[in-house]
Design a protein around this motif. Structure first.
Motif, short mmCIF file in Angstrom:
data_model
loop_
_atom_site.label_atom_id
_atom_site.label_comp_id
_atom_site.label_asym_id
_atom_site.label_seq_id
_atom_site.Cartn_x
_atom_site.Cartn_y
_atom_site.Cartn_z
N GLU A 84 0.84 -1.19 0.00
CA GLU A 84 0.00 0.00 0.00
C GLU A 84 0.87 1.25 0.00
O GLU A 84 2.10 1.17 0.16
CB GLU A 84 -0.91 0.01 1.25
CG GLU A 84 -1.83 -1.18 1.38
CD GLU A 84 -2.60 -1.16 2.71
OE1 GLU A 84 -2.65 -0.09 3.34
OE2 GLU A 84 -3.13 -2.22 3.09
N ASP A 85 0.22 2.39 -0.16
CA ASP A 85 0.93 3.65 0.01
C ASP A 85 1.36 3.78 1.47
O ASP A 85 0.82 3.11 2.36
CB ASP A 85 0.04 4.83 -0.38
CG ASP A 85 -0.23 4.87 -1.88
OD1 ASP A 85 0.60 4.32 -2.63
OD2 ASP A 85 -1.26 5.45 -2.28
N TYR A 86 2.31 4.65 1.71
CA TYR A 86 2.84 4.82 3.07
C TYR A 86 2.63 6.25 3.55
O TYR A 86 2.43 7.18 2.76
CB TYR A 86 4.32 4.45 3.10
CG TYR A 86 5.16 5.14 2.04
CD1 TYR A 86 5.73 6.38 2.29
CD2 TYR A 86 5.35 4.55 0.80
CE1 TYR A 86 6.48 7.03 1.32
CE2 TYR A 86 6.10 5.18 -0.19
CZ TYR A 86 6.67 6.42 0.08
OH TYR A 86 7.41 7.05 -0.88
N ASP A 87 2.69 6.41 4.88
CA ASP A 87 2.52 7.73 5.50
C ASP A 87 3.85 8.45 5.69
O ASP A 87 3.89 9.67 5.67
CB ASP A 87 1.83 7.58 6.87
CG ASP A 87 0.48 6.89 6.74
OD1 ASP A 87 -0.35 7.36 5.95
OD2 ASP A 87 0.27 5.87 7.44
N ILE B 216 13.65 13.38 14.41
CA ILE B 216 13.80 12.59 13.18
C ILE B 216 13.15 13.31 12.00
O ILE B 216 13.70 13.33 10.88
CB ILE B 216 13.19 11.18 13.37
CG1 ILE B 216 14.08 10.35 14.31
CG2 ILE B 216 13.02 10.47 12.03
CD1 ILE B 216 15.47 10.07 13.78
N LEU B 217 12.01 13.92 12.23
CA LEU B 217 11.34 14.65 11.16
C LEU B 217 12.21 15.83 10.70
O LEU B 217 12.34 16.08 9.49
CB LEU B 217 9.97 15.16 11.63
CG LEU B 217 8.90 14.10 11.92
CD1 LEU B 217 7.62 14.76 12.41
CD2 LEU B 217 8.62 13.25 10.69
N SER C 4 3.41 18.38 9.19
CA SER C 4 1.99 18.46 8.83
C SER C 4 1.58 17.33 7.88
O SER C 4 0.39 17.12 7.63
CB SER C 4 1.68 19.82 8.19
OG SER C 4 2.37 19.97 6.96
N SER C 5 2.59 16.60 7.36
CA SER C 5 2.28 15.46 6.49
C SER C 5 1.73 14.28 7.28
O SER C 5 1.18 13.34 6.71
CB SER C 5 3.52 15.03 5.71
OG SER C 5 4.53 14.56 6.59
N LEU C 6 1.90 14.33 8.59
CA LEU C 6 1.36 13.29 9.47
C LEU C 6 0.17 13.84 10.23
O LEU C 6 0.20 14.98 10.71
CB LEU C 6 2.42 12.80 10.46
CG LEU C 6 3.65 12.11 9.90
CD1 LEU C 6 4.62 11.78 11.01
CD2 LEU C 6 3.28 10.85 9.14
N ILE C 7 -0.87 13.05 10.37
CA ILE C 7 -2.01 13.47 11.18
C ILE C 7 -1.68 13.24 12.65
O ILE C 7 -0.74 12.52 13.00
CB ILE C 7 -3.29 12.74 10.77
CG1 ILE C 7 -3.14 11.22 10.98
CG2 ILE C 7 -3.66 13.05 9.34
CD1 ILE C 7 -4.42 10.44 10.68
N ASN C 8 -2.45 13.86 13.53
CA ASN C 8 -2.15 13.81 14.97
C ASN C 8 -2.09 12.39 15.52
O ASN C 8 -1.23 12.06 16.34
CB ASN C 8 -3.17 14.63 15.75
CG ASN C 8 -2.99 16.12 15.55
OD1 ASN C 8 -1.89 16.57 15.20
ND2 ASN C 8 -4.05 16.89 15.77
#
Length: 297
Positions: free
Chosen positions: A239-242, A263-264, A272-276
């Motif tokens: 699948e696609d990844y986060d 790390i980010l 902001s590419s990751l949701i909470n």
């Protein structure tokens, strides 16, 4: 070849005492452990007083040393488990190098040290309260006519820097000590079920991570990490990844050396590419802690 063999043999992580990190970083090893080193004049310890009696350790003290060490490690991460057999070897090793081990059994502490010319070199100073620390520093001071300088290696959260009278005359160095590498990412995530992670806060959350590992092909995949029924699970997915991370970043997270935000930043990933819920999951699984290890190879 070595990395593949470690994977086949069921290893989850590997530690490496590298002289030059550049030689190993490209193979997925990265920095995971620091120590601090105090360099000070021995007479700067004048104000401390012995509060109990110290005695030289013998082979009969191996169990006592193991107990003192284990108690002191409770607040630390990534330390080596040391049993009675270990300390029997440790006593032999220090003695063979003309060193000394003294115990303050009343205050649950010990000191392993060497006299190197005019320097009192402390290999380990393990204590369980400030009173025992002050007493050990007084013991070191009692050698001030013989040793003008003192060098102490310690965990990065050590308390000596908080009780020294004059820090201006004390040099404190951060010493990079040990590198690590995740060998089997799936097994590492599964092993977190035996750790004290509060899964209630992250229940019914998941994230898909693409791991880049050039040398262990089994790690080079997209993994879905999820928490259901308070159990941490991992599976390979097509699948696609986060988020995409190389094995070096995965390692520094796994060893709790860096946190998610660090790390980010290092990977130039917009948070902001990751949701909470994804960040909450990563923060819970990879909590930053104080690492300590002092095993010399």
């Amino acid at each position: 070849y070595t990395l593949e063999e470690l994977y086949k043999n069921g290893e989850i992580v590997s530690l490496l005492m590298a002289i030059d990190y550049r030689l190993y970083k490209r193979y997925g090893f990265d920095h995971c452990y620091d120590q601090i080193q105090y360099n000070l004049r021995t007479d700067e310890l004048l104000g401390f007083r012995l509060s109990s009696k110290l005695r030289k350790a013998t082979f009969e003290d191996a169990e006592t040393l193991s107990r003192i060490y284990t108690k002191a490690m409770e607040s630390l991460n990534g330390y080596a488990v040391r049993d009675e057999a270990y300390f029997n070897r440790f006593i032999k090793e220090v003695s063979s190098e003309s060193g000394y081990i003294y115990i303050d059994e009343e205050n649950n502490s010990y000191i392993a040290y060497y006299i190197q010319g005019d320097t009192f070199f402390v290999r380990e100073l393990i204590y369980n309260n400030i009173s025992s620390l002050k007493s050990m520093l007084a013991y070191i001071y009692n050698h001030n006519t013989q040793c003008k300088k003192t060098v102490i290696n310690a965990p990065v959260d050590d308390k000596i820097k908080l009780i020294i009278a004059n820090l201006k005359t004390c040099e404190i160095k951060l010493i990079p000590f040990m590198a690590g590498r995740v060998i089997n990412f799936e097994k590492y995530i599964e092993s977190l079920n035996s750790c004290n992670i509060d899964t209630q806060k992250i229940n019914n959350k998941y994230i898909k991570i693409k791991v880049i590992d050039k040398y262990i092909k089994q790690n080079n995949s997209v993994f879905k990490i999820s928490v259901y029924d308070n159990k941490i699970k991992i599976q390979r997915v097509e699948e696609d990844y986060d988020i995409e991370l190389d094995i070096n970043s995965i390692t520094q997270l796994a060893f709790s050396y860096l946190n998610t935000d660090e790390i980010l930043i290092l990977n130039e990933i917009d948070e902001s590419s990751l949701i909470n819920t994804q960040k909450e999951l990563l923060n819970a699984l990879f909590e930053k802690r104080i690492n300590y290890i002092d095993e010399l190879v």
